[in-house]
Write an enzyme that holds these catalytic residues in place. Structure first.
Site, PDB file in Angstrom:
ATOM      1  N   HIS A 163     -11.473   8.386   4.022  1.00 41.46           N
ATOM      2  CA  HIS A 163     -11.069   7.826   2.733  1.00 41.46           C
ATOM      3  C   HIS A 163     -11.574   8.794   1.659  1.00 41.46           C
ATOM      4  CE1 HIS A 163      -9.920   3.827   0.618  1.00 41.46           C
ATOM      5  NE2 HIS A 163     -10.080   4.740  -0.331  1.00 41.46           N
ATOM      6  N   GLU A 182      -4.177   6.606   2.818  1.00 40.62           N
ATOM      7  CA  GLU A 182      -3.303   7.078   1.750  1.00 40.62           C
ATOM      8  C   GLU A 182      -3.101   8.600   1.719  1.00 40.62           C
ATOM      9  OE1 GLU A 182      -4.783   5.312  -1.884  1.00 40.62           O
ATOM     10  OE2 GLU A 182      -4.197   3.303  -1.248  1.00 40.62           O
TER      11      GLU A 182
END
Ligand code: IFM
Length: 441
Positions: A123, A168
């Protein structure tokens, strides 16, 4: 009857999520070395309030209290990320046992409280040493990531219910290397597309290594997906929306779920900026996953002149439109266009400028409304046949919101950064009641 968990399938999973750099602090402790975000924060003008992740929510020291909070809300799952610079501080080579020990304790602490651990391996906190060698633009970083992933999974094993390789990839590639809003802050489309490709590769390499461990944990990836709606029905706007969808969504979905880049976007980008795809890369990237995590916050409203804002709607403190219907539309569309594994909403939530009131409470009614409406939209998707299995609210705590520093509050629990006092917001109390199954009279 007001919406409650009983409207959802009985095994539907309810959780909350965080990420290492955003909450942990302890930036210089127990062998952790700098990540690209420590470097980025030190560059003048990068973070709107000039802050950094040195202390953040001090979760590294307060994790037991934070896990107690999750338990007190009746949530069954917690999604958190592992800081690579704690585990292999220079990116490759020596393993830092103290880093692994921290997550080992965290995982056991969750299990002891009846909360499932769900791990994100990346992340955004890339070890700075790797960035010094080109970061994700360098193909070698994909191999380094696979080694790191295997080290983590070998230690935490199937006490962890799911491992997501990446959070993401659009942000890691485009937002960080073409738009330049996130670390390392480049503005170079070719670099960004090389990064995106190496993330696909790294995802595939890591999956192979994790599969070889024969764990019962589910393996997958988390994408941020933003459905693109044309501002009008005219052809130019519709074409612009298709392009936005292709660049933002399909460029990340298709290599994983179809083993190819979308042809229209490949053509659109053109040879000068396209990545170097080696034989076998897309086969690796598209090997079966057990789940796909979807992070949904808002939609894009697109006209031929660029992104625009629809009038007369509500916005969060990020300036993002509140558009719950977009979640249902997105999920239904994924179900229509792809052969899907199980889906999870791995992030959904909203920033509002919360304050602690004189009564000592945080009355964040807008966030409660936001969550309620998005839960309803997810339920609509389930009822339309979408294989949605769970929902993680972003975020447990107010935290370091990247280039916005501590100026945006996404938590269902308020954090006073001066004292580190946690205050459960009204939205969290609503969530607790939503999750409570009434005992029969
Ligand atoms: O805080 C971020 C998170 O790290 C990734 N997804 C979006 C959130 C809100 O911007």
């Amino acid at each position: 009857m007001p919406l409650s968990r009983q409207h959802f399938p009985s095994n539907f999973l309810w959780g909350t999520a965080t990420a290492s750099f955003q909450i942990e602090g302890a930036a210089h402790e127990d062998g952790r070395l700098p990540s690209i975000w420590d470097t980025f924060c030190a560059e003048p003008g990068r973070i709107s309030d000039g802050s950094n992740g040195d202390v953040a929510c001090d979760h590294y020291h307060r994790w037991e209290q934070d896990l107690d909070l999750i338990q007190s809300l009746g949530l069954s799952a917690y999604r958190f990320s592992i800081a690579w610079p704690r585990i292999i501080p220079t990116g490759t080579g020596a393993i830092n046992e103290a880093g692994l020990d921290f997550y080992d304790r965290l995982v056991d602490g969750l299990i002891a409280r009846g909360i499932q651990p769900h791990v994100t391996l990346y992340h955004w906190d890339l070890p700075q040493t790797l960035q010094d060698r080109g970061g994700w633009e360098n193909r070698d970083t994909a191999y380094a990531f696979a080694d790191y992933a295997a080290v983590v999974a070998a230690r935490l094993g199937d006490r962890v219910k799911s491992y997501a390789t990446f959070n993401e990839p659009w942000c890691v590639s485009i937002l960080s290397n073409e738009i330049g809003h996130h670390a390392p802050g480049k503005q170079d489309r070719k670099a960004a597309l090389a990064v995106a490709h190496h993330l696909h590769l790294a995802h595939g390499l890591a999956l192979s290594r994790l599969r070889a461990l024969n764990l019962t944990s589910q393996l997958g990836i988390v994408l941020n997906l933003t459905p693109a709606y044309p501002a009008t029905d005219n052809e130019a706007d519709r074409t612009a929306a298709t392009l936005a969808d292709g660049k933002g969504n399909r460029w990340f979905l298709d290599p994983i779920l179809k083993g190819q880049y979308p042809h229209d976007i490949w053509e659109h980008y053109g040879a000068e900026v396209l990545p170097n795809v080696l034989p076998g890369d897309l086969e690796l990237a598209s090997q079966p996953i057990d789940f796909l995590g979807v992070n949904y916050y808002s939609r894009a409203f697109v006209s031929a002149g660029g992104k625009t804002l629809p009038e007369g709607t509500e916005y969060t403190d990020m300036g993002w439109e509140v558009y719950p219907e977009g979640l249902r539309d997105l999920l239904v569309r994924l179900h229509r266009d792809y052969q899907l594994p199980d889906l999870y909403i791995t992030e959904n939530g909203a920033a509002y400028p919360d304050v602690v009131s004189e009564d000592g409470q945080v009355h964040d009614g807008e966030r409660t409304q936001y969550l309620q409406r998005h839960f309803q939209s997810a339920l609509d998707a389930v009822q339309a046949g979408v294989p949605l299995k769970g929902y993680f609210v972003w975020s447990l705590l107010d935290n370091f919101e990247w280039a916005f520093g501590y100026s945006k509050r996404f938590g269902i629990v308020h954090v006073d950064y001066a004292t580190q006092k946690r205050t459960v917001k009204d939205s969290a109390l609503w969530l607790r009641d939503f999750l409570r199954v009434p005992t029969p009279a």
